[in-house]
Write an enzyme that holds these catalytic residues in place. Structure first.
Site, PDB file in Angstrom:
ATOM      1  N   ARG A  55       0.806  -1.422  -0.303  1.00  0.00           N
ATOM      2  CA  ARG A  55      -0.300   0.032   0.191  1.00  0.00           C
ATOM      3  C   ARG A  55       1.152   0.908  -0.291  1.00  0.00           C
ATOM      4  O   ARG A  55       1.575   1.305   0.717  1.00  0.00           O
ATOM      5  CB  ARG A  55      -1.164  -0.126   0.902  1.00  0.00           C
ATOM      6  CG  ARG A  55      -1.511   1.477   1.667  1.00  0.00           C
ATOM      7  CD  ARG A  55      -2.608   1.586   2.840  1.00  0.00           C
ATOM      8  NE  ARG A  55      -3.266   0.468   2.239  1.00  0.00           N
ATOM      9  CZ  ARG A  55      -4.844   0.381   2.504  1.00  0.00           C
ATOM     10  NH1 ARG A  55      -5.276   1.156   3.692  1.00  0.00           N
ATOM     11  NH2 ARG A  55      -5.648   0.126   2.371  1.00  0.00           N
TER      12      ARG A  55
ATOM     13  N   HIS B 273      -7.884   1.054  -5.864  1.00  0.00           N
ATOM     14  CA  HIS B 273      -7.844  -0.220  -4.624  1.00  0.00           C
ATOM     15  C   HIS B 273      -8.637  -1.007  -4.988  1.00  0.00           C
ATOM     16  O   HIS B 273      -9.672  -1.775  -5.123  1.00  0.00           O
ATOM     17  CB  HIS B 273      -8.933   1.140  -3.397  1.00  0.00           C
ATOM     18  CG  HIS B 273      -8.392   0.244  -1.894  1.00  0.00           C
ATOM     19  ND1 HIS B 273      -7.869  -0.608  -2.048  1.00  0.00           N
ATOM     20  CD2 HIS B 273      -9.062   0.935  -1.001  1.00  0.00           C
ATOM     21  CE1 HIS B 273      -8.003  -0.824  -0.262  1.00  0.00           C
ATOM     22  NE2 HIS B 273      -8.895  -0.421   0.169  1.00  0.00           N
TER      23      HIS B 273
ATOM     24  N   GLN C 233     -10.211  -3.684  -3.107  1.00  0.00           N
ATOM     25  CA  GLN C 233     -11.408  -3.407  -1.946  1.00  0.00           C
ATOM     26  C   GLN C 233     -12.421  -3.272  -3.108  1.00  0.00           C
ATOM     27  O   GLN C 233     -13.320  -3.854  -2.524  1.00  0.00           O
ATOM     28  CB  GLN C 233     -11.659  -2.120  -2.094  1.00  0.00           C
ATOM     29  CG  GLN C 233     -12.538  -1.331  -1.496  1.00  0.00           C
ATOM     30  CD  GLN C 233     -12.534  -1.391  -0.006  1.00  0.00           C
ATOM     31  OE1 GLN C 233     -11.854  -1.787   1.287  1.00  0.00           O
ATOM     32  NE2 GLN C 233     -14.402  -2.172   0.691  1.00  0.00           N
TER      33      GLN C 233
ATOM     34  N   ASP D 207     -17.417   6.423  -0.100  1.00  0.00           N
ATOM     35  CA  ASP D 207     -16.305   7.040   0.887  1.00  0.00           C
ATOM     36  C   ASP D 207     -15.750   7.702   1.412  1.00  0.00           C
ATOM     37  O   ASP D 207     -16.691   8.621   1.175  1.00  0.00           O
ATOM     38  CB  ASP D 207     -15.145   6.227  -0.894  1.00  0.00           C
ATOM     39  CG  ASP D 207     -13.917   5.829   0.109  1.00  0.00           C
ATOM     40  OD1 ASP D 207     -13.246   5.875   1.495  1.00  0.00           O
ATOM     41  OD2 ASP D 207     -12.953   5.901  -0.816  1.00  0.00           O
TER      42      ASP D 207
ATOM     43  N   CYS E 185     -16.819   1.692   1.914  1.00  0.00           N
ATOM     44  CA  CYS E 185     -15.377   0.520   1.962  1.00  0.00           C
ATOM     45  C   CYS E 185     -14.344   0.738   3.946  1.00  0.00           C
ATOM     46  O   CYS E 185     -13.947  -0.103   3.838  1.00  0.00           O
ATOM     47  CB  CYS E 185     -14.210   1.013   1.093  1.00  0.00           C
ATOM     48  SG  CYS E 185     -13.651   2.804   1.065  1.00  0.00           S
TER      49      CYS E 185
ATOM     50  N   ARG F 233     -13.445  -8.844   2.631  1.00  0.00           N
ATOM     51  CA  ARG F 233     -11.404  -8.132   2.181  1.00  0.00           C
ATOM     52  C   ARG F 233     -10.676  -9.835   2.259  1.00  0.00           C
ATOM     53  O   ARG F 233     -10.238 -10.307   1.475  1.00  0.00           O
ATOM     54  CB  ARG F 233     -11.282  -7.253   3.099  1.00  0.00           C
ATOM     55  CG  ARG F 233     -12.133  -5.886   2.346  1.00  0.00           C
ATOM     56  CD  ARG F 233     -11.435  -5.475   1.061  1.00  0.00           C
ATOM     57  NE  ARG F 233      -9.987  -5.246   1.280  1.00  0.00           N
ATOM     58  CZ  ARG F 233      -9.546  -3.687   1.621  1.00  0.00           C
ATOM     59  NH1 ARG F 233      -9.446  -3.103   1.873  1.00  0.00           N
ATOM     60  NH2 ARG F 233      -8.012  -4.316   1.578  1.00  0.00           N
TER      61      ARG F 233
HETATM   62  N1   CP Z   1     -11.053  -0.308   3.570  1.00  0.00           N
HETATM   63  C1   CP Z   1      -9.321  -0.618   3.485  1.00  0.00           C
HETATM   64  O1   CP Z   1      -8.525  -0.975   2.996  1.00  0.00           O
HETATM   65  O2   CP Z   1      -9.226   0.023   4.952  1.00  0.00           O
HETATM   66  P1   CP Z   1      -8.031  -0.423   5.383  1.00  0.00           P
HETATM   67  O3   CP Z   1      -7.793   1.071   4.830  1.00  0.00           O
HETATM   68  O4   CP Z   1      -8.522   0.133   7.188  1.00  0.00           O
HETATM   69  O5   CP Z   1      -7.099  -1.568   5.730  1.00  0.00           O
HETATM   70  N1  NVA Z   2     -10.290   6.557  -0.552  1.00  0.00           N
HETATM   71  C1  NVA Z   2      -9.813   6.225   0.378  1.00  0.00           C
HETATM   72  C2  NVA Z   2     -10.037   4.723   0.978  1.00  0.00           C
HETATM   73  C3  NVA Z   2      -9.384   3.907   2.432  1.00  0.00           C
HETATM   74  C4  NVA Z   2      -9.949   2.816   2.281  1.00  0.00           C
HETATM   75  C5  NVA Z   2      -8.402   6.585   0.644  1.00  0.00           C
HETATM   76  O1  NVA Z   2      -7.933   6.566   0.312  1.00  0.00           O
HETATM   77  O2  NVA Z   2      -7.912   6.947   1.760  1.00  0.00           O
END
Ligand code: CP
Ligand code: NVA
Length: 305
Positions: free
Chosen positions: A105, A132, A135, A223, A263, A291
């Site tokens: 990530r 993502h 997700q 989101d 999400c 997930r």
């Molecule tokens: N939805 C999601 O990816 O959550 P986190 O950022 O907590 O991993």
């Molecule tokens: N759009 C959000 C998703 C978090 C899971 C971010 O990138 O922070």
């Protein structure tokens, strides 16, 4: 086993691949709850590199590996300092000597692509500024679980044209559903990605009027309005996007059996109200659980299990 070495974007998969992984995710979920999971990942290991915060992603990948007999190793970015202490290509080559799969990530999608280029093991995108994919694969699985299918449904995404919205557009280019994006002018998703998806046959409309967008929706999705890395813009974004809140009024415009998705993490009282998040239409915790199941399916596919 699909013929992609890595999982960097839903766009890299065919529609058939997407459906197969979702079927596998549903099967793994049934086995998980039925106590019939097999140790498909015995002696397999995963490195988890997280350059942004996470609850769901870290836990679902780690528990996903452990439950299939494998092992997951979390490495804080302050230890690696990828690209500073050590070049991405060297991180990729060294990690590939220790583990069977790498999950990352980070901010730039390019960094994930570079890691994948030099890694000799599969790399999984666990969120970038652009996408993502894990997700949205889990989200599609959740829709199928609740609705029996996604084909023919109207999925309405309310909020920022962010990484999650971009992955939904990729999904719409692979599966036959209608994606409606309702957002603020200037915060639409990446125009090139939108054009690419439409060029591949995706049914995607941007509708700025919220009641019009939400009418007859089967799925309402939201989101955060300021993603990780955009914290300084949060105040302005929260002000600009407040009419996109998923609340009881908006819910009342959708179909009676609409499901509400997020999400997570959610900012209760901003993009979604407590009453909707905790209400009977909400499937947000199923999404979080899924997930783990969908990522197990992705890993076993990538490792040919
Ligand atoms: N939805 C999601 O990816 O959550 P986190 O950022 O907590 O991993
Ligand atoms: N759009 C959000 C998703 C978090 C899971 C971010 O990138 O922070």
């Amino acid at each position: 086993m699909w013929d992609k070495k890595h999982f960097l974007s839903i766009h890299d998969l065919t529609g058939e691949d997407v459906k197969n992984v979702i079927d596998r995710g549903l099967d793994l979920k049934r086995r998980h709850h039925g106590g019939t999971l097999e140790p498909l990942l015995a002696n397999k290991s995963m490195a988890m590199v997280l350059r942004k915060p996470s609850l769901r992603t870290r836990m679902s990948f780690e528990m996903g590996m452990v439950g299939l007999g494998g092992h997951a190793l979390y490495i804080a970015d302050k230890e690696i300092k990828m690209g500073q202490r050590e070049a991405v290509c060297d991180v990729a080559r060294v990690m590939s000597r220790y583990v069977d799969v790498i999950m990352i990530r980070t901010f730039a999608q390019r960094e994930i692509e570079d890691l994948a280029e030099y890694a000799s093991v599969p790399v999984i995108n666990a969120l970038s500024d652009l996408y993502h994919p894990c997700q949205v694969m889990g989200d599609v699985m959740t829709v199928v679980e609740h609705k029996g299918k996604i084909e023919g449904l109207k999925v309405v995404f309310l909020g920022d044209g962010n990484n999650v919205a971009n992955s939904w557009m990729n999904a719409a280019a692979r599966l036959d559903f209608h994606l409606v994006l309702t957002m603020v002018k200037g915060f639409e998703p990446d125009a090139k990605l939108l054009e690419r998806a439409k060029g591949e046959g995706a049914r995607i409309d941007i509708v700025y009027d919220v009641p019009e967008a939400v009418k007859d929706a089967d799925v309402l999705y939201t989101d955060v309005w300021a993603s990780m890395g955009q914290e300084k813009e949060a105040k302005r974004r929260n002000q600009t996007m407040k009419h996109l809140q998923v609340n009881d009024d908006v819910l009342g415009l959708a179909k009676d059996d609409v499901i509400v998705m997020h999400c997570l993490p959610a900012h209760r009282g901003l993009e979604i109200t407590d009453s909707v998040m905790d209400g009977k239409h909400s499937v947000v915790y199923d999404e979080a659980e899924n997930r783990m199941h969908i990522q197990r399916a992705v890993i076993v596919e990538l490792l040919g299990k």
